[in-house]
Write a protein that holds these residues in place. Structure first.
Motif, PDB file in Angstrom:
ATOM      1  N   THR A 296       0.869  -1.816   0.340  1.00  0.00           N
ATOM      2  CA  THR A 296      -0.169  -0.172   0.514  1.00  0.00           C
ATOM      3  C   THR A 296       0.683   0.993   0.232  1.00  0.00           C
ATOM      4  OG1 THR A 296      -0.671   0.558   2.454  1.00  0.00           O
ATOM      5  CG2 THR A 296      -1.754  -1.092   1.234  1.00  0.00           C
ATOM      6  N   PRO A 297      -0.201   2.205  -0.225  1.00  0.00           N
ATOM      7  CA  PRO A 297       1.219   3.578  -0.502  1.00  0.00           C
ATOM      8  C   PRO A 297       1.441   3.865   1.526  1.00  0.00           C
ATOM      9  CG  PRO A 297      -1.124   4.231  -1.524  1.00  0.00           C
ATOM     10  CD  PRO A 297      -1.219   2.721  -0.596  1.00  0.00           C
ATOM     11  N   GLU A 298       1.327   3.330   2.779  1.00  0.00           N
ATOM     12  CA  GLU A 298       1.564   3.474   3.931  1.00  0.00           C
ATOM     13  C   GLU A 298       2.686   2.443   3.790  1.00  0.00           C
ATOM     14  OE1 GLU A 298      -1.421   3.069   2.805  1.00  0.00           O
ATOM     15  OE2 GLU A 298      -3.082   4.217   3.433  1.00  0.00           O
ATOM     16  N   ASN A 299       2.660   1.767   3.023  1.00  0.00           N
ATOM     17  CA  ASN A 299       3.800   0.125   3.206  1.00  0.00           C
ATOM     18  C   ASN A 299       4.882   1.156   2.476  1.00  0.00           C
ATOM     19  OD1 ASN A 299       2.222  -2.514   2.846  1.00  0.00           O
ATOM     20  ND2 ASN A 299       3.082  -1.445   4.963  1.00  0.00           N
ATOM     21  N   ALA A 300       4.864   1.624   1.223  1.00  0.00           N
ATOM     22  CA  ALA A 300       6.219   2.695   0.304  1.00  0.00           C
ATOM     23  C   ALA A 300       6.358   3.340   1.308  1.00  0.00           C
ATOM     24  CB  ALA A 300       6.019   2.593  -0.492  1.00  0.00           C
ATOM     25  N   ILE A 301       5.784   4.487   2.181  1.00  0.00           N
ATOM     26  CA  ILE A 301       5.925   5.976   2.481  1.00  0.00           C
ATOM     27  C   ILE A 301       6.420   5.867   3.764  1.00  0.00           C
ATOM     28  CG2 ILE A 301       5.093   7.740   3.761  1.00  0.00           C
ATOM     29  CD1 ILE A 301       2.922   7.922   2.150  1.00  0.00           C
ATOM     30  N   GLY A 302       6.016   4.137   4.468  1.00  0.00           N
ATOM     31  CA  GLY A 302       7.323   3.950   5.822  1.00  0.00           C
ATOM     32  C   GLY A 302       8.496   3.335   5.646  1.00  0.00           C
ATOM     33  N   MET A 303       8.092   2.645   4.474  1.00  0.00           N
ATOM     34  CA  MET A 303       9.415   1.753   4.215  1.00  0.00           C
ATOM     35  C   MET A 303      10.666   3.200   3.531  1.00  0.00           C
ATOM     36  SD  MET A 303       9.128  -1.844   2.260  1.00  0.00           S
ATOM     37  CE  MET A 303       7.446  -0.654   1.502  1.00  0.00           C
ATOM     38  N   THR A 304      10.350   3.523   3.377  1.00  0.00           N
ATOM     39  CA  THR A 304      10.910   5.116   2.912  1.00  0.00           C
ATOM     40  C   THR A 304      11.449   6.097   3.785  1.00  0.00           C
ATOM     41  OG1 THR A 304       9.763   5.097   0.181  1.00  0.00           O
ATOM     42  CG2 THR A 304      11.354   7.104   1.179  1.00  0.00           C
ATOM     43  N   LEU A 305      10.419   6.266   4.756  1.00  0.00           N
ATOM     44  CA  LEU A 305      11.004   7.329   5.833  1.00  0.00           C
ATOM     45  C   LEU A 305      11.871   6.492   6.438  1.00  0.00           C
ATOM     46  CD1 LEU A 305      10.335   9.443   7.210  1.00  0.00           C
ATOM     47  CD2 LEU A 305       7.619   8.080   8.671  1.00  0.00           C
ATOM     48  N   ALA A 306      11.353   5.425   6.732  1.00  0.00           N
ATOM     49  CA  ALA A 306      12.834   4.466   7.727  1.00  0.00           C
ATOM     50  C   ALA A 306      14.449   3.756   7.072  1.00  0.00           C
ATOM     51  CB  ALA A 306      12.225   2.958   8.157  1.00  0.00           C
ATOM     52  N   ALA A 307      13.998   4.231   5.732  1.00  0.00           N
ATOM     53  CA  ALA A 307      15.375   4.246   5.546  1.00  0.00           C
ATOM     54  C   ALA A 307      16.258   5.203   5.636  1.00  0.00           C
ATOM     55  CB  ALA A 307      15.195   4.079   4.088  1.00  0.00           C
ATOM     56  N   GLY A 308      15.007   6.548   4.911  1.00  0.00           N
ATOM     57  CA  GLY A 308      15.804   7.620   5.601  1.00  0.00           C
ATOM     58  C   GLY A 308      16.347   7.994   7.273  1.00  0.00           C
ATOM     59  N   GLY A 309      15.410   7.741   7.689  1.00  0.00           N
ATOM     60  CA  GLY A 309      16.180   7.874   9.241  1.00  0.00           C
ATOM     61  C   GLY A 309      17.423   6.630   9.437  1.00  0.00           C
ATOM     62  N   VAL A 310      17.408   5.845   9.152  1.00  0.00           N
ATOM     63  CA  VAL A 310      18.721   5.581   9.157  1.00  0.00           C
ATOM     64  C   VAL A 310      19.917   5.842   9.224  1.00  0.00           C
ATOM     65  CG1 VAL A 310      20.013   2.850   8.849  1.00  0.00           C
ATOM     66  CG2 VAL A 310      17.747   2.813   9.046  1.00  0.00           C
ATOM     67  N   VAL A 311      19.460   6.300   7.464  1.00  0.00           N
ATOM     68  CA  VAL A 311      20.580   6.941   6.935  1.00  0.00           C
ATOM     69  C   VAL A 311      21.028   8.017   7.689  1.00  0.00           C
ATOM     70  CG1 VAL A 311      21.818   8.689   4.837  1.00  0.00           C
ATOM     71  CG2 VAL A 311      19.838   6.290   4.598  1.00  0.00           C
ATOM     72  N   ILE A 312      20.056   9.350   7.978  1.00  0.00           N
ATOM     73  CA  ILE A 312      20.364  10.074   9.369  1.00  0.00           C
ATOM     74  C   ILE A 312      21.419   9.418  10.444  1.00  0.00           C
ATOM     75  CG2 ILE A 312      19.749  11.514  10.791  1.00  0.00           C
ATOM     76  CD1 ILE A 312      17.217  12.188   8.113  1.00  0.00           C
ATOM     77  N   TYR A 313      20.824   9.006  10.828  1.00  0.00           N
ATOM     78  CA  TYR A 313      21.405   7.872  12.344  1.00  0.00           C
ATOM     79  C   TYR A 313      22.838   7.492  12.270  1.00  0.00           C
ATOM     80  CZ  TYR A 313      22.604   4.527  16.220  1.00  0.00           C
ATOM     81  OH  TYR A 313      23.401   4.251  17.024  1.00  0.00           O
ATOM     82  N   ASN A 314      23.091   6.718  10.493  1.00  0.00           N
ATOM     83  CA  ASN A 314      24.285   6.684  10.323  1.00  0.00           C
ATOM     84  C   ASN A 314      25.682   7.842  10.391  1.00  0.00           C
ATOM     85  OD1 ASN A 314      23.971   3.512  10.532  1.00  0.00           O
ATOM     86  ND2 ASN A 314      23.274   3.800   8.226  1.00  0.00           N
ATOM     87  N   ARG A 315      24.896   8.172   9.313  1.00  0.00           N
ATOM     88  CA  ARG A 315      25.688   9.625   8.948  1.00  0.00           C
ATOM     89  C   ARG A 315      26.049  10.233  10.254  1.00  0.00           C
ATOM     90  NH1 ARG A 315      26.508  11.887   3.896  1.00  0.00           N
ATOM     91  NH2 ARG A 315      26.600  14.134   5.594  1.00  0.00           N
ATOM     92  N   ILE A 316      25.328  10.117  11.867  1.00  0.00           N
ATOM     93  CA  ILE A 316      25.493  11.222  13.019  1.00  0.00           C
ATOM     94  C   ILE A 316      26.504   9.985  13.730  1.00  0.00           C
ATOM     95  CG2 ILE A 316      24.653  11.593  15.278  1.00  0.00           C
ATOM     96  CD1 ILE A 316      22.196  12.186  14.075  1.00  0.00           C
TER      97      ILE A 316
END
Length: 323
Positions: A296-316
């Motif tokens: 669903t669109p919610e699944n796609a948005i959620g996976m994208t949001l989580a992936a972005g958060g992981v990238v931010i955390y790893n950079r920090i």
């Protein structure tokens, strides 16, 4: 990177370092090896999830599946450690068995039992539980940026798993307790690894052996006896195929646990929880591809949001390592 104020550590060969000498495990092992471990963990976890769903779809006995998993860890890991000539637990460690190792084994059983009725959307909160427990148990501290980077990860996983659940108050309570249990397992395992100074897989084997003993009577009463008295077996199901899948799931779960425990031994508990949240997204993607689950669109948005958060955390996190 946030670390606990430990007085001594073990290096990657399992040797204790002198007090007050910090060992930067991510630097020693290398970021590529950690990435390879995480990728292996994600692939094995996705395989475990798919095989487990195949079994439970036709043969709904999750407690038996959990019991076979802990028995598999005990048997396979014991054989592997013997082949690798890994030392057994010293007597001084057995002296702290009741206060350190047995609680971990009991928590492992509790988490497995609660997860059967858990609502997995709530399990996205594990990074938050881990932050709290790591501060209380390990004395670890984290920056405001690290706290904020958890928000898109947690929110993304909750969105990505939105279509996998149905609300149920018992399931909600079970999942909160299950998530808290797994977060406690992560943090307390890290503390015990530091305290007892033994090979991390030897500790995992001891925990699995104790968990098997604790789970055996529960499984006998709640699942084994009903299976024996069950007269509603579907004649279209091949019992040999189901048995093969159950033991295959046990072997894959064994691989999943040794990789996961190695990663936990290598990095701090919060980074491990972030990696675990990323694993959840990877498992969903594989589940969609293999089991043809609808997206669903919610699944796609959620996976994208989580992936972005992981990238931010790893950079920090990498920013802390480079300082």
């Amino acid at each position: 990177m946030a670390t606990a104020p430990l007085t001594a550590e073990a290096n990657i060969d399992g040797e204790e370092l002198p007090p007050n000498i910090k060992s930067d495990k991510p630097k020693q092992i290398g970021k590529y090896r950690i990435a390879l471990l995480c990728l292996s963990w994600y692939l094995v976890s996705a395989s475990n999830n798919v095989v487990g769903k195949w079994v439970l779809r036709d043969w709904p006995h999750p407690l038996t599946l959990s019991f076979v998993q802990v028995v598999s860890q005990t048997v396979y890991l014991g054989f592997m450690l013997k082949c690798w000539h890994v030392d057994s637990l010293p007597y001084v460690v057995y002296k702290s068995y009741w206060s350190k190792i047995l609680p971990l084994a009991a928590n492992k059983v509790l988490g497995a039992l609660l997860s059967h009725v858990a609502i997995w959307k709530v399990s996205a909160l594990m990074p938050f539980f881990t932050v709290i427990l790591a501060r209380l148990i390990l004395g670890a501290t984290y920056t405001v940026k690290e706290y904020l980077s958890l928000l898109p990860i947690v929110g993304g996983v909750m969105l990505a798993t939105a279509t996998e659940i149905e609300f149920d108050i018992i399931g909600l309570i079970s999942c909160v307790l299950s998530t808290l249990s797994f977060a406690l397992q992560n943090v307390y395992s890290k503390k015990v690894l530091s305290d007892v100074k033994v090979h991390h897989l030897r500790l995992l084997h001891t925990m699995s052996r104790s968990a098997t003993s604790l789970l055996l009577p529960i499984w006998m009463i709640l699942d084994f006896m009903p299976i024996l008295s069950d007269s509603t077996w579907n004649p279209e199901l091949n019992p040999y195929w189901i048995t093969f899948l159950v033991f295959l799931n046990g072997f894959i779960n064994f691989l999943q646990n040794i990789i996961a425990f190695t990663i936990l031994w290598t990095i701090n508990p919060l980074s491990y929880s972030v990696a675990s949240a990323t694993k959840r997204i990877f498992v969903i993607i594989i589940s969609i591809a293999v089991l043809r689950n609808p997206i669903t669109p919610e699944n796609a948005i959620g996976m994208t949001l989580a992936a972005g958060g992981v990238v931010i955390y790893n950079r920090i996190d990498l920013g802390h390592i480079s300082k």
